[in-house]
Design an enzyme around this catalytic site. Sequence first.
Site, mmCIF file in Angstrom:
data_model
loop_
_atom_site.group_PDB
_atom_site.id
_atom_site.type_symbol
_atom_site.label_atom_id
_atom_site.label_comp_id
_atom_site.label_asym_id
_atom_site.label_seq_id
_atom_site.Cartn_x
_atom_site.Cartn_y
_atom_site.Cartn_z
ATOM 1 N N GLU A 1 0.687 -1.092 -0.199
ATOM 2 C CA GLU A 1 0.124 -0.245 -0.012
ATOM 3 C C GLU A 1 0.745 1.183 0.094
ATOM 4 O O GLU A 1 0.647 2.057 -0.726
ATOM 5 C CB GLU A 1 -0.933 0.144 1.297
ATOM 6 C CG GLU A 1 -1.855 -0.968 1.412
ATOM 7 C CD GLU A 1 -1.376 -2.375 1.869
ATOM 8 O OE1 GLU A 1 -0.199 -2.708 2.016
ATOM 9 O OE2 GLU A 1 -2.197 -2.895 2.670
ATOM 10 N N CYS B 1 -2.022 -2.308 7.331
ATOM 11 C CA CYS B 1 -1.464 -1.991 8.368
ATOM 12 C C CYS B 1 -1.619 -0.601 9.280
ATOM 13 O O CYS B 1 -1.983 0.248 8.344
ATOM 14 C CB CYS B 1 -0.054 -2.743 8.606
ATOM 15 S SG CYS B 1 1.132 -1.261 7.987
ATOM 16 N N CYS C 1 0.209 1.912 7.214
ATOM 17 C CA CYS C 1 -0.343 2.299 6.020
ATOM 18 C C CYS C 1 -1.729 3.166 5.841
ATOM 19 O O CYS C 1 -1.907 3.983 5.270
ATOM 20 C CB CYS C 1 -0.548 0.939 4.999
ATOM 21 S SG CYS C 1 0.863 0.251 4.603
HETATM 22 N N1 THU Z 1 2.000 -6.580 3.994
HETATM 23 C C1 THU Z 1 1.546 -5.710 3.018
HETATM 24 O O1 THU Z 1 2.216 -5.230 2.009
HETATM 25 N N2 THU Z 1 0.327 -5.249 3.078
HETATM 26 C C2 THU Z 1 -0.584 -5.308 4.110
HETATM 27 O O2 THU Z 1 -1.479 -4.811 4.374
HETATM 28 C C3 THU Z 1 -0.078 -6.101 5.403
HETATM 29 C C4 THU Z 1 1.049 -6.653 5.347
HETATM 30 C C5 THU Z 1 3.237 -7.097 3.741
HETATM 31 C C6 THU Z 1 4.362 -6.662 4.747
HETATM 32 C C7 THU Z 1 5.450 -7.843 4.679
HETATM 33 O O3 THU Z 1 6.231 -8.031 3.503
HETATM 34 C C8 THU Z 1 4.227 -8.934 4.488
HETATM 35 O O4 THU Z 1 3.158 -8.423 4.153
HETATM 36 C C9 THU Z 1 3.964 -9.636 5.878
HETATM 37 O O5 THU Z 1 3.700 -8.976 6.711
#
Ligand code: THU
Length: 167
Positions: A79, A117, A120
Amino acid sequence: MNFYDVKIKTDIEKSSYEKLGLTDEQFEQMVATASEMAQKSYAPYSKFHVGAVALLENGEMVSGSNQENAAYPSGLCAERVTVFYANAHYPQTAITHLVIYAETEDNGVVVTPITPCAACRQVLIEKESIQGSPIKLILVGKEDVYVIDSARDLVPLSFVPDSLKGE
Ligand code: THU
């Protein structure tokens, strides 16, 4: 002194495709691109692959994926990669929609859609604040799609640029 109990309520109700405010073509293209981005993501540590696609008010789409690092905290979610890319290339252009898609190496696309998260969410609400309009979040799971009208809905009592005025 006045004391307040602050209670925050979340409702997840049945919605409809029409609520997305996208054409069939736009929705299909955004999900297909998010899936491609997830497959190209750099996630050798978590093996959790995330793709995000932002639709801009000018009709263009920008996309990104999660980028991990051996120094774990140096990685970034899909994101933020996507929003920062949009800000870097189209600083004056609003994002209207953001599709978020995730898959695991063992089970493919997630059953329950993932939500951004907290870091984000903070970046998304800052983008909404500066563009003066909401970003519709479209969280895609295997069969279920969660539609959230604004990133701000995910961050009640949020800290935003105006908070710095101290009013
Ligand atoms: N991650 C994202 O890219 N977006 C989210 O909404 C949740 C988590 C990624 C971060 C990390 O690279 C992996 O997912 C595990 O947390």
